[in-house]
Scaffold this motif. Sequence first.
Motif, short mmCIF file in Angstrom:
data_model
loop_
_atom_site.label_atom_id
_atom_site.label_comp_id
_atom_site.label_asym_id
_atom_site.label_seq_id
_atom_site.Cartn_x
_atom_site.Cartn_y
_atom_site.Cartn_z
N VAL A 114 0.84 -1.20 0.00
CA VAL A 114 0.00 0.00 0.00
C VAL A 114 0.88 1.26 0.00
O VAL A 114 0.62 2.21 -0.73
N PHE A 115 1.95 1.22 0.78
CA PHE A 115 2.85 2.38 0.83
C PHE A 115 3.58 2.57 -0.50
O PHE A 115 3.89 3.71 -0.89
N ALA A 116 3.87 1.49 -1.19
CA ALA A 116 4.51 1.62 -2.51
C ALA A 116 3.55 2.25 -3.50
O ALA A 116 3.94 3.07 -4.35
N LEU A 117 2.27 1.91 -3.38
CA LEU A 117 1.25 2.45 -4.29
C LEU A 117 0.96 3.91 -3.96
O LEU A 117 0.77 4.74 -4.86
N PHE A 171 -7.21 7.37 -10.28
CA PHE A 171 -7.42 6.53 -11.47
C PHE A 171 -6.13 5.80 -11.86
O PHE A 171 -6.18 4.64 -12.28
N GLY A 172 -5.00 6.47 -11.70
CA GLY A 172 -3.71 5.81 -11.98
C GLY A 172 -3.51 4.63 -11.05
O GLY A 172 -3.05 3.55 -11.47
N ALA A 173 -3.86 4.82 -9.78
CA ALA A 173 -3.70 3.73 -8.80
C ALA A 173 -4.61 2.55 -9.14
O ALA A 173 -4.20 1.40 -8.99
N ILE A 174 -5.81 2.83 -9.62
CA ILE A 174 -6.73 1.74 -9.98
C ILE A 174 -6.13 0.90 -11.10
O ILE A 174 -6.17 -0.33 -11.08
N ARG A 175 -5.53 1.57 -12.07
CA ARG A 175 -4.84 0.86 -13.16
C ARG A 175 -3.73 -0.04 -12.61
O ARG A 175 -3.57 -1.19 -13.02
N THR A 176 -2.93 0.53 -11.71
CA THR A 176 -1.81 -0.24 -11.14
C THR A 176 -2.32 -1.45 -10.35
O THR A 176 -1.79 -2.55 -10.47
N ILE A 177 -3.36 -1.23 -9.56
CA ILE A 177 -3.94 -2.31 -8.76
C ILE A 177 -4.38 -3.44 -9.69
O ILE A 177 -4.14 -4.62 -9.44
N ASN A 178 -5.02 -3.06 -10.78
CA ASN A 178 -5.48 -4.05 -11.76
C ASN A 178 -4.31 -4.75 -12.44
O ASN A 178 -4.31 -5.98 -12.61
N ASN A 179 -3.27 -3.99 -12.79
CA ASN A 179 -2.08 -4.61 -13.39
C ASN A 179 -1.42 -5.60 -12.45
O ASN A 179 -0.75 -6.53 -12.88
N ASN A 180 -1.61 -5.37 -11.15
CA ASN A 180 -1.05 -6.29 -10.15
C ASN A 180 -1.93 -7.51 -9.92
O ASN A 180 -1.67 -8.31 -9.03
N GLY A 181 -3.01 -7.64 -10.70
CA GLY A 181 -3.79 -8.87 -10.67
C GLY A 181 -5.13 -8.81 -9.96
O GLY A 181 -5.77 -9.84 -9.78
N VAL A 182 -5.58 -7.62 -9.57
CA VAL A 182 -6.87 -7.52 -8.88
C VAL A 182 -7.95 -7.11 -9.89
O VAL A 182 -7.76 -6.16 -10.65
#
Length: 231
Positions: A114-117, A171-182
Amino acid sequence: MLDIQNLNAGYGEMSVLRSINLTIGEGEIVSVVGSNGAGKSTMLKAISGIIKYSGSITWKSESLQGLKAHTIVNKGIIHVPEGRKIFPDMTVVENLMMGGYLCHKDSHRNLEKVFALFPKLAERRTQLGGTMSGGEQQMLAIGRGLMGNPKLLLLDEPSLGLSPLFTDVVFGAIRTINNNGVTVLLVEQNVYQSLNISHRGYVIETGRIVLTGTGEELLNNQEVKRAFLGM
Ligand SMILES: Nc1ncnc2c1ncn2[C@@H]1O[C@H](COP(=O)(O)OP(=O)(O)O)[C@@H](O)[C@H]1O
Ligand SMILES: [Mg+2]
């Protein structure tokens, strides 16, 4: 992964959702866009077992009908509610730990993720939640959701009331979360940005799905342009 068929739900005598059909495949970002009062939050409440409904909601071929909200959380379906609902008198770390109570063994690792994100949350780790700005509270609410190891993250209007800068961060974080498999189900009034990051989308109007397509198809749809994008 999630399959909703003929979903009807409401509050007491008042019916809100009418015959909703919607599917979410593993790895997708799916958005449901529509105006205030269309029934977006009601749909997320049905999925996460907060309100009763008729019709079927199945998760990996298993019915969620009648299951308690905490049982649904345990399956990896995690709801980040509208209005953030963080704990104002707890610190950032304490707020995050509340989201990790189900999986103690992963808490430390998840905290680092979470802190990295959201590096801002790391900087503010001892600050009280209630003293943070709206955008920071939204990061905290999403971060708390991630602490529970979601397979499907339900996000209710994460950009509501945020400045353009924080909106972009979220919105950028949502993309990253999704790229991480969620897998992500996003409900939003910010139609442009939501569809822009989504694989597929649905338009909801007074409790009914009126349009569906890929994010790109919907962004190019004349009705969507006229009704939501002021074009
Ligand atoms: N707890 C509630 N009790 C009664 N009516 C509600 C409740 N929550 C929402 N509603 C009504 O249900 C409809 C859909 O609301 P909601 O799902 O919150 O819409 P959206 O999230 O798309 O803005 C609205 O008419 C709203 O007034
Ligand atoms: Mg809502």
